[in-house]
Motif scaffolding. Structure first.
Motif, PDB file in Angstrom:
ATOM      1  N   ILE A  18       4.507  -3.576  -9.450  1.00 33.67           N
ATOM      2  CA  ILE A  18       4.743  -4.075  -8.094  1.00 33.67           C
ATOM      3  C   ILE A  18       6.037  -4.861  -8.070  1.00 33.67           C
ATOM      4  O   ILE A  18       6.682  -5.063  -9.110  1.00 33.67           O
ATOM      5  N   CYS A  37      -2.852   1.618  -2.109  1.00 32.14           N
ATOM      6  CA  CYS A  37      -3.288   0.945  -3.332  1.00 32.14           C
ATOM      7  C   CYS A  37      -4.415   1.743  -3.970  1.00 32.14           C
ATOM      8  O   CYS A  37      -5.321   2.228  -3.291  1.00 32.14           O
ATOM      9  N   ASP A  69      -3.387  -3.158 -12.370  1.00 26.93           N
ATOM     10  CA  ASP A  69      -2.643  -2.875 -11.151  1.00 26.93           C
ATOM     11  C   ASP A  69      -1.334  -2.168 -11.499  1.00 26.93           C
ATOM     12  O   ASP A  69      -0.751  -2.405 -12.552  1.00 26.93           O
ATOM     13  N   GLY A  85       0.816  -1.197   0.000  1.00 29.14           N
ATOM     14  CA  GLY A  85       0.000   0.000   0.000  1.00 29.14           C
ATOM     15  C   GLY A  85       0.854   1.253   0.000  1.00 29.14           C
ATOM     16  O   GLY A  85       2.065   1.193   0.228  1.00 29.14           O
ATOM     17  N   CYS A 132      -4.906  -3.503   1.741  1.00 30.99           N
ATOM     18  CA  CYS A 132      -4.662  -3.445   0.301  1.00 30.99           C
ATOM     19  C   CYS A 132      -4.690  -4.835  -0.311  1.00 30.99           C
ATOM     20  O   CYS A 132      -5.181  -5.026  -1.432  1.00 30.99           O
ATOM     21  N   ARG A 153      -7.515  -5.968  -3.223  1.00 33.14           N
ATOM     22  CA  ARG A 153      -7.183  -6.638  -4.481  1.00 33.14           C
ATOM     23  C   ARG A 153      -7.864  -8.002  -4.574  1.00 33.14           C
ATOM     24  O   ARG A 153      -8.417  -8.371  -5.621  1.00 33.14           O
TER      25      ARG A 153
END
Length: 812
Positions: A644, A398, A641, A396, A434, A438
């Motif tokens: 990451i 997010c 998204d 996060g 977060c 998701r």
């Protein structure tokens, strides 16, 4: 006309004065003769035609102990033979001394009662006969009109012809009102003395007799002085008629009067009794309409056997009192249900009806459950084929720009923590906001809402992005019921309070039959139980750990700290604990010495205290063992998204379906993988991450093996499987034969070391002779030793074609 004229005199006695009234009564004809002439053609009146006596409904706990009564008139029917003679005599002396000799109407007793009452300065005798009072109470009412008095007299006369004196007296003693909502001798004995009628003596009988004429004014619990005076009048009348001696009179005058009424309703069970009442009102077996059901409950004489556990109730209240901080703004609600049946065992709906007039476990404003909503996301995922070792990002803050209606929504982990990539199990024990936002998108918030509703949540769940974080309102009873599905292997039992109902004569109205409904798979329930058990052992719910019993549960805290939860279960009991303000959303900051109240603080501690006491004498039981995972882990990623970190920290990222996206993780060094791309995300150094795919090795039939002929690591053709190697004894080695088989032969002698300095070779002859043929009986030449392969490999003759295994290939 003669009868009507006579009864008009009765009606105007209070207005004409005593003397004129007495004269009017004395000069009137004999009422019996007049009524006989008046009713020659009238129909009979029987006890069956009178209003049926309303009888209270009694409520019992799970042990069959009486805990309360529901009624409009507190009445329990008893027979005449269980009422002491002292009570019967005292009431007859005051109300109708000639009861056993008159025919329903007694003019002489009316005159005598007026005279005696005036002389005594109080009520010593009644003016109407007991038969007339019964008619008034059950048939014609007490309206002060001439027509009503006429009907009362006529019906009393008729009733005496169809019923015996004992039958009339028994009905009367079950009907008469003694004040304090006590109808009949049984209820009066309970309310004023907390005992049964058989325990009443002359002093108590005199008190009851004095109450009938003015139940409120003569009530000794309201006005002890007036109550004592009226009892003394009755006792003196009993002495005057010879029923008690002078010595007994003085003795009974010294007997203490009741000073308080003993109500049947027991205060600690207020909230549970309200649930029982609501369940009865909703039960169509008790009547087609609400009015009919109310009449059945308040007047039907039902015997209601409930699931209420008084010991568990006291434990729950003790846990609340021991843990709840001393702050009048906040309270706790606790709902405890047996998951294997749905039986409600204990209900703490708040501090009490004197402070909160509704049950916080079922009513009032809904409460946001915070992270205690997350297990429903987990169930929805597992129902779709995901598993606990699948991983997702919990990093996060997010953002979800691709989610309609939530383009500007930003989620944060508790305390603004950065979070990490972890398994579903790890995201749960960390209560990653977060991560679960998701996961909610991966499962589909519509599916999450549907799963939660099927498990027992009855409030409306809006399928918004923040649903996994508890954006909707719920009630503690629903949360306990829904978590009970997880504890019960995926089977739902509707929560209930009533085990069975009988009528006063023992007739069974209904008995609860437990019919569980499988609403989620047993595998999903088991996996969630494992995760929530881990959460109690080492996650956010450690304050709820029990000393000798495995437990599972989840904390819940709203963003503004206005609601704090712990919902958890053992195989024996599922319990939901909520803490907050009963009327509004008030932030719990600086309460009880804490900076902020969370579900892992006071709610988890109260849950642990209650369940520690509840399970103290129960045999420890484990949760069932869960099935293994049918596949390897996958990395779960939502569409759109942001970049990451590594989806498989410390592992190898895998694309199992060749769509170019990572969807699994395996251990480093796993055989049979080839690089097939790179992720669109980056690792902590900012470099793309290599994606591996399973190599497309050729599939060979039994008896053959795959062979890599191109050198790219992929076995692309099938060849004959080499014969199994020969196991030779020490000093022997496998020797290849012409047919490709091997036999054992002597090991070759070791080579002699070369001389330090070899002499120059001699010149060869001009024509060298051919080599000599070996003799026919010479031993065969030893072949090179075959390669030694591992258990999951096969030896292959890949070089030279000499029949010797020189290469190890993975078996297909």
């Amino acid at each position: 006309m003669t009868l009507l004229r006579s009864l008009r005199f009765f009606a105007i006695v209070p207005m004409l004065g005593l003397a004129a009234g007495l004269t009017a009564i004395v000069i009137s004809p004999q009422v019996g003769e007049v009524l006989t002439a008046y009713e020659t053609s009238s129909e009979e009146v029987t006890l069956d035609q009178l209003d049926e006596l309303g009888t209270r409904t009694l409520v019992y706990d799970k042990n069959g102990e009486l805990i309360s009564a529901l009624y409009s008139e507190n009445r329990e029917l008893i027979t005449l033979d269980v009422i002491p003679e002292e009570v019967i005599t005292a009431i007859l002396v005051v109300e109708d001394e000639d009861f056993y000799t008159h025919k329903g109407i007694n003019v002489r007793s009316t005159i005598r009662a007026l005279r005696e009452n005036v002389g005594a300065g109080g009520i010593t005798q009644g003016g109407s006969t007991i038969t007339q009072q019964l008619i008034k109470n059950l048939l014609v009412g007490d309206e002060q009109t001439l027509e009503r008095k006429l009907n009362e007299a006529v019906y009393a006369w008729r009733l005496e012809k169809t019923a015996t004196k004992d039958e009339i007296l028994e009905r009367y003693l079950n009907t008469v009102f003694f004040g304090s909502n006590a109808y009949g001798v049984q209820a009066a004995a309970e309310v004023y003395w907390g005992t049964s009628p058989s325990e009443l003596g002359w002093a108590e009988a005199a008190t009851l007799a004095s109450l009938i004429s003015a139940p409120t004014a003569h009530d000794p619990t309201r006005d002890p002085e007036e109550g004592a005076r009226q009892r003394e009048i009755v006792l003196e009348r009993l002495n005057e008629l010879g029923h008690i001696t002078d010595e007994e009179l003085q003795e009974y005058l010294r007997v203490p009067l009741p000073s308080e009424r003993k109500e049947l309703e027991i205060k600690p069970q207020d909230y549970f009794l309200e649930l029982v009442r609501e369940d009865l009102l909703d039960d169509f077996r008790l009547g087609a309409t609400v009015e009919e059901r109310i009449d059945s409950i308040e007047r039907g004489g039902l015997r209601v056997y409930t699931t209420f556990d008084p010991v568990a109730q006291q434990m729950a209240e003790d846990a609340r009192d021991a843990v709840l901080p001393d702050d009048p703004r906040f309270t706790m609600a606790i709902a405890a249900i047996e998951p294997s049946t749905g039986a409600i065992k204990a209900v703490v709906g708040g501090p009490g009806f004197d402070q909160v007039k509704f049950d916080l476990t079922t009513d009032g404003i809904g409460r946001q459950p915070g992270s205690s909503m997350k297990p429903f996301v987990t169930v929805a995922l597992f129902e779709q084929g995901y598993q606990p070792n699948d991983t997702a990002s919990g990093i996060g803050p997010c953002r979800f720009p691709g989610v309609p209606g939530a383009e500007n929504y930003t989620g944060n982990n508790f305390g603004g923590g950065g979070g990490s990539i972890s398994t579903i199990r790890g995201l749960t024990t960390a209560s990653s906001n977060c991560g679960y936002l998701r996961l909610g998108q991966i499962a589909g918030v519509e599916n999450v809402a549907e799963v939660a509703e099927s498990m027992g949540i009855q409030t409306e769940l809006r399928p918004v992005l923040s649903l996994p974080l508890g954006a909707n309102e719920v009630h503690p009873m629903d949360m306990a019921s829904a978590y009970g599905v997880i504890a019960n292997g995926g089977k739902r039992n509707e929560p209930y309070t009533i085990q069975r109902i009988e009528r006063s004569d023992g007739e069974l109205v209904f008995e609860r039959e437990v019919i569980p409904q499988q609403v989620i798979s047993e595998q999903s329930a088991c996996w969630v139980s494992e995760i929530l058990a881990a959460n109690v052992v080492g996650g956010t719910g450690t304050a709820a750990r029990l000393p000798n019993q495995v437990a599972a549960g989840k904390t819940g805290t709203t963003e503004e700290f206005s609601d704090a939860w712990f919902v958890g279960f053992t195989p024996y009991l599922v319990t939901a604990v909520w803490m907050g303000n009963p009327d509004a959303r008030v932030r719990m900051l600086g309460v009880g010495g804490l900076g902020s109240v969370t579900g892992g603080s006071f709610p988890a501690r109260a849950w642990g205290a209650f369940n520690t006491a509840y399970h103290e004498n129960l045999e420890p039981v484990s949760f069932p063992s869960c099935p293994g995972y049918p596949r390897g882990p996958r990395f779960l990623r939502i569409e759109g998204d942001a970049k990451i970190f590594d989806p498989c920290p410390g592992g190898v990222t895998l694309d199992t379906n060749n769509d170019g996206q990572p969807d699994g993780c395996v251990d480093p060094g796993t055989d049979g993988l080839l690089e097939c791309g790179q992720t669109s995300t980056v690792d902590p150094t900012g470099r793309p991450i290599t994606i591996f795919c399973e190599a497309p090795h050729v599939s060979c039939p039994e008896g053959s093996v795959g062979v890599d002929t191109t050198g790219d690591g992929i076995r692309n053709v099938c060849g004959p499987a080499p014969p199994p190697p020969v196991q030779c004894p020490a000093g022997a080695v496998p020797v290849g034969q012409a047919d490709g088989t091997f036999v054992c032969g002597p090991a070759p002698a070791p080579e002699a070391p070369p001389p330090a300095e070899a002499p120059p070779p001699a010149e060869p002859p001009a024509e060298a002779p051919p080599p000599a043929e070996p003799p026919a009986d010479a031993p065969p030449v030893a072949a090179p030793a075959p390669v030694s392969c591992g258990p999951n490999e096969v030896p292959v003759d890949n070089v030279g074609g000499d029949g010797v295994a020189d290469t190890c290939l993975p078996s297909t």
